[in-house]
Design an enzyme around this catalytic site. Structure first.
Site, PDB file in Angstrom:
ATOM      1  N   ASP A 151      27.732   5.510  17.864  1.00  0.00           N
ATOM      2  CA  ASP A 151      27.966   6.678  18.716  1.00  0.00           C
ATOM      3  C   ASP A 151      26.679   7.124  19.372  1.00  0.00           C
ATOM      4  O   ASP A 151      25.591   6.850  18.888  1.00  0.00           O
ATOM      5  CB  ASP A 151      28.466   7.847  17.861  1.00  0.00           C
ATOM      6  N   LYS A 205      30.544   8.535  22.772  1.00  0.00           N
ATOM      7  CA  LYS A 205      31.505   9.474  23.359  1.00  0.00           C
ATOM      8  C   LYS A 205      30.709  10.714  23.698  1.00  0.00           C
ATOM      9  O   LYS A 205      30.545  11.601  22.889  1.00  0.00           O
ATOM     10  CB  LYS A 205      32.599   9.821  22.354  1.00  0.00           C
ATOM     11  N   MET A 215      30.034  21.655  17.060  1.00  0.00           N
ATOM     12  CA  MET A 215      30.338  21.621  18.498  1.00  0.00           C
ATOM     13  C   MET A 215      30.508  23.025  19.095  1.00  0.00           C
ATOM     14  O   MET A 215      31.535  23.336  19.699  1.00  0.00           O
ATOM     15  CB  MET A 215      31.596  20.770  18.754  1.00  0.00           C
TER      16      MET A 215
HETATM   17  C1  LIG Z   1      31.572  15.026  16.770  1.00  0.00           C
HETATM   18  S1  LIG Z   1      30.736  16.058  15.675  1.00  0.00           S
HETATM   19  C2  LIG Z   1      30.163  14.922  14.509  1.00  0.00           C
HETATM   20  C3  LIG Z   1      29.774  15.558  13.227  1.00  0.00           C
HETATM   21  C4  LIG Z   1      29.210  14.558  12.250  1.00  0.00           C
HETATM   22  N1  LIG Z   1      30.224  13.654  11.793  1.00  0.00           N
HETATM   23  C5  LIG Z   1      28.565  15.213  11.075  1.00  0.00           C
HETATM   24  O1  LIG Z   1      29.045  15.068   9.961  1.00  0.00           O
HETATM   25  O2  LIG Z   1      27.537  15.882  11.292  1.00  0.00           O
HETATM   26  C6  LIG Z   1      29.334  16.437  16.625  1.00  0.00           C
HETATM   27  C7  LIG Z   1      28.738  17.769  16.257  1.00  0.00           C
HETATM   28  O3  LIG Z   1      28.032  17.642  15.036  1.00  0.00           O
HETATM   29  C8  LIG Z   1      26.925  18.492  15.059  1.00  0.00           C
HETATM   30  N2  LIG Z   1      25.720  17.669  14.890  1.00  0.00           N
HETATM   31  C9  LIG Z   1      25.654  16.342  14.711  1.00  0.00           C
HETATM   32  N3  LIG Z   1      24.378  15.952  14.525  1.00  0.00           N
HETATM   33  C10 LIG Z   1      23.628  17.058  14.597  1.00  0.00           C
HETATM   34  C11 LIG Z   1      22.251  17.306  14.491  1.00  0.00           C
HETATM   35  N4  LIG Z   1      21.363  16.324  14.238  1.00  0.00           N
HETATM   36  N5  LIG Z   1      21.812  18.582  14.641  1.00  0.00           N
HETATM   37  C12 LIG Z   1      22.678  19.587  14.867  1.00  0.00           C
HETATM   38  N6  LIG Z   1      24.000  19.401  14.972  1.00  0.00           N
HETATM   39  C13 LIG Z   1      24.483  18.164  14.828  1.00  0.00           C
HETATM   40  C14 LIG Z   1      26.933  19.219  16.391  1.00  0.00           C
HETATM   41  O4  LIG Z   1      27.629  20.412  16.226  1.00  0.00           O
HETATM   42  C15 LIG Z   1      27.698  18.260  17.244  1.00  0.00           C
HETATM   43  O5  LIG Z   1      28.274  18.913  18.346  1.00  0.00           O
END
Ligand SMILES: C[S@@+](CC[C@H](N)C(=O)[O-])C[C@H]1O[C@@H](n2cnc3c(N)ncnc32)[C@H](O)[C@@H]1O
Ligand SMILES: Cc1cc2nc3c(=O)[nH]c(=O)nc-3n(C[C@H](O)[C@H](O)[C@H](O)COP(=O)(O)O)c2cc1C
Length: 497
Positions: A269, A291, A406
């Site tokens: 991703d 995505k 998100m």
């Molecule tokens: C599609 S979701 C995926 C979440 C992911 N599976 C997880 O467990 O963190 C994407 C959201 O995860 C959060 N996110 C993912 N990586 C991040 C990071 N390094 N710092 C802050 N937020 C993060 C944000 O809110 C982002 O919009």
């Protein structure tokens, strides 16, 4: 496999076995506009004319459509029919349909309209008394021979049927007994692919041979149901959903590392931090299926289809997802795709971004004085809007820690509604951008002010927001600096005393 080179007018077709030709034949919709020599078209049509037909009836009739006016009418009819078909799909399937290339009218130099003469007397009616449609079947045989012959010569052929037969019949003024079979576009392909277009774009992969092949009368009669079982992956083929964690490569689990080091293909991703890809086994295929939020990108059905197709080739496929794969990662659809395709599947959990962020903030998300509930919510539904069914009493619960994934687009609306449901606007709130990465940014604020602060700072990269009184103990850089100043002042004082 080496693909045949385009044929020069007088050259011999490139050597290619029949098996290769059948596997490699691809419906072509992207053409170069350079002309096809008349002699070559003539040769191919004559070859196709040798196709099998019921009673040797040869019922096909082919019109070489050269008139630009007629071509324009056919093209317009295609657009109308295509739009009508698009209206029959909804949601992701509609998006996917609209992105499919379904014809190459503009560039293809040769247009052939194929009809079946239902009045054909040739063959004396042999074989079609009980099944008059065998005449149509014969025409399809002819098109198949033409398709293969064209591909062997390096040409591409696309079969267009998204047309209104009545419009075609009246525009081409054919005899009443001619039934429209298809409109064929022929030309030099602009690009070559080994996988079918519809599979590549996630519309419909090919399915196992066994699901269509039934043996009867061999003593042990197999039912069609038994045969409907999905074909297992080729030996060794598998899919592993792997959590890449929030960014810091050292947060990978040992199991994740082992999976990356033994992968044949890694579909990753956009949110997966690039340094993590350095752990992938050299030689493995790295496929970016990002995505990207709010931007056009790979659709979920494309990703599912690609994952399954690679596993079916016998590859060890790692589907690498940010954070934990089972948290807001659409893993459910990927798991279902593998299971229905009979692909062996495993899941390696990852550190979710909330955990990475909390660790760097050195804060307990479940501080027993303030939180008896920890909840992860998404602020983003499938259309990018605030989900309509959020349980606001839970979000407004003063004894909860809520992590909002998100949140970028809808945070102002979310906090406003939570406050209206009774959440104290002074409750602690922290936004973390790029948690655990080199460019991590922390915004410590309150529920009432966090959306404005985040909008003003407009950080790049993924952001999550945490709200709840437990967060008041978070150690941000500012609080750490302040503590440092106080401690060193105390040190000076103790030296003075
Ligand atoms: C599609 S979701 C995926 C979440 C992911 N599976 C997880 O467990 O963190 C994407 C959201 O995860 C959060 N996110 C993912 N990586 C991040 C990071 N390094 N710092 C802050 N937020 C993060 C944000 O809110 C982002 O919009
Ligand atoms: C009878 C028939 C009608 C088809 N009509 C269309 C069409 O209107 N538009 C289109 O893009 N593809 C059409 N196709 C192509 C198929 O959708 C599919 O892409 C193709 O058969 C896959 O062949 P390949 O494995 O050689 O790529 C048609 C194919 C057949 C056999």
């Amino acid at each position: 496999m080496t693909l045949p080179k385009p044929e020069a007018p007088d050259a011999q077709p490139a050597p290619v076995t029949f098996g290769q030709l059948v596997r490699w034949r691809r419906d072509v919709r992207r053409f170069r506009s350079d002309p096809v020599p008349e002699a070559l078209i003539d040769r191919l049509l004559r070859l196709a004319d040798l196709a099998p037909s019921v009673g040797n009836s040869q019922p096909w009739r082919v019109i070489n459509v050269r008139s630009p006016d007629v071509r324009a009418v056919v093209r317009q009819n295609f657009e109308t029919a295509r739009q009508r078909s698009a209206d029959g799909y909804s949601g992701e399937q509609a998006d996917l349909y609209n992105r499919l290339k379904l014809a190459g009218f503009d560039a293809a130099p040769v247009h052939l309209a194929v009809f079946c003469d239902r009045d054909a007397t040739q063959g004396h009616g042999l074989g079609r008394q009980t099944m008059p449609e065998t005449l149509d079947h014969s025409c399809a045989c002819m098109v198949t021979v033409l398709w293969l012959a064209a591909r062997e010569a390096g040409l591409g052929l696309g079969w267009v049927s998204i047309l209104d037969p009545d419009v075609i019949l009246s525009t081409l003024k054919v005899p009443p007994a001619w039934k429209f079979v298809g409109y064929l576009l022929l030309g030099w392909p602009e690009e070559e692919h080994l996988d079918p277009e519809l599979e590549r774009h996630g519309w419909q992969p090919r399915t196992p041979f066994e699901s269509r092949y039934v043996e009867l009368g061999t003593g042990e009669t197999q039912s069609a149901e038994t045969n409907r079982r999905p074909k297992p992956a080729a030996a060794g083929g598998s899919v592993t959903l792997v959590g890449a964690g929030p960014g810091d490569p050292e947060l990978l689990t040992v199991k994740a590392l082992k999976a990356l080091q033994s992968a044949d293909a890694v579909l990753f991703d956009d949110l997966v931090a690039r340094p993590i890809l350095d752990f992938v086994r050299p030689g493995a295929r790295l496929i970016d299926v990002g995505k990207r939020g709010y931007r056009t990108s790979c659709k979920q059905p494309d990703i599912n289809a690609q994952m399954v197709a690679l596993a079916r080739q016998g590859l060890k496929v790692v589907r690498l997802k940010s954070g934990d794969p089972l948290i807001f990662g659409r893993a459910g659809e990927e798991i279902a795709a593998c299971q229905s395709a009979g692909i062996p599947l495993s899941v390696v959990p990852g550190v979710t971004s909330a955990q990475g962020a909390a660790a760097n903030l050195k804060v307990s998300l479940t501080n027993r004085d303030h939180a008896r509930r920890l909840q992860f919510i998404t602020a983003h539904d499938r259309h990018g809007r605030l989900p309509a069914d959020i349980d606001w009493s839970s979000v407004a619960d003063s004894a909860a820690t809520t992590i909002i994934y998100m949140p970028k687009r809808t945070l102002a609306e979310l906090t406003e509604i939570a406050i209206a449901h009774g959440l104290d606007p002074n409750t602690s709130a922290i936004a973390v951008a790029n948690a655990t990465r080199a460019d991590e940014q922390v915004f410590k604020s309150s529920v009432g002010a966090i959306a404005g602060e985040l909008a003003a700072a407009h950080p790049d990269g993924p952001v999550l927001v945490m709200i709840g009184e437990a967060l008041r103990y978070a150690t941000t850089k500012d609080t750490a600096d302040q503590a440092g100043v106080i401690l060193s002042a105390l040190g000076v004082l103790s030296e003075l005393t």
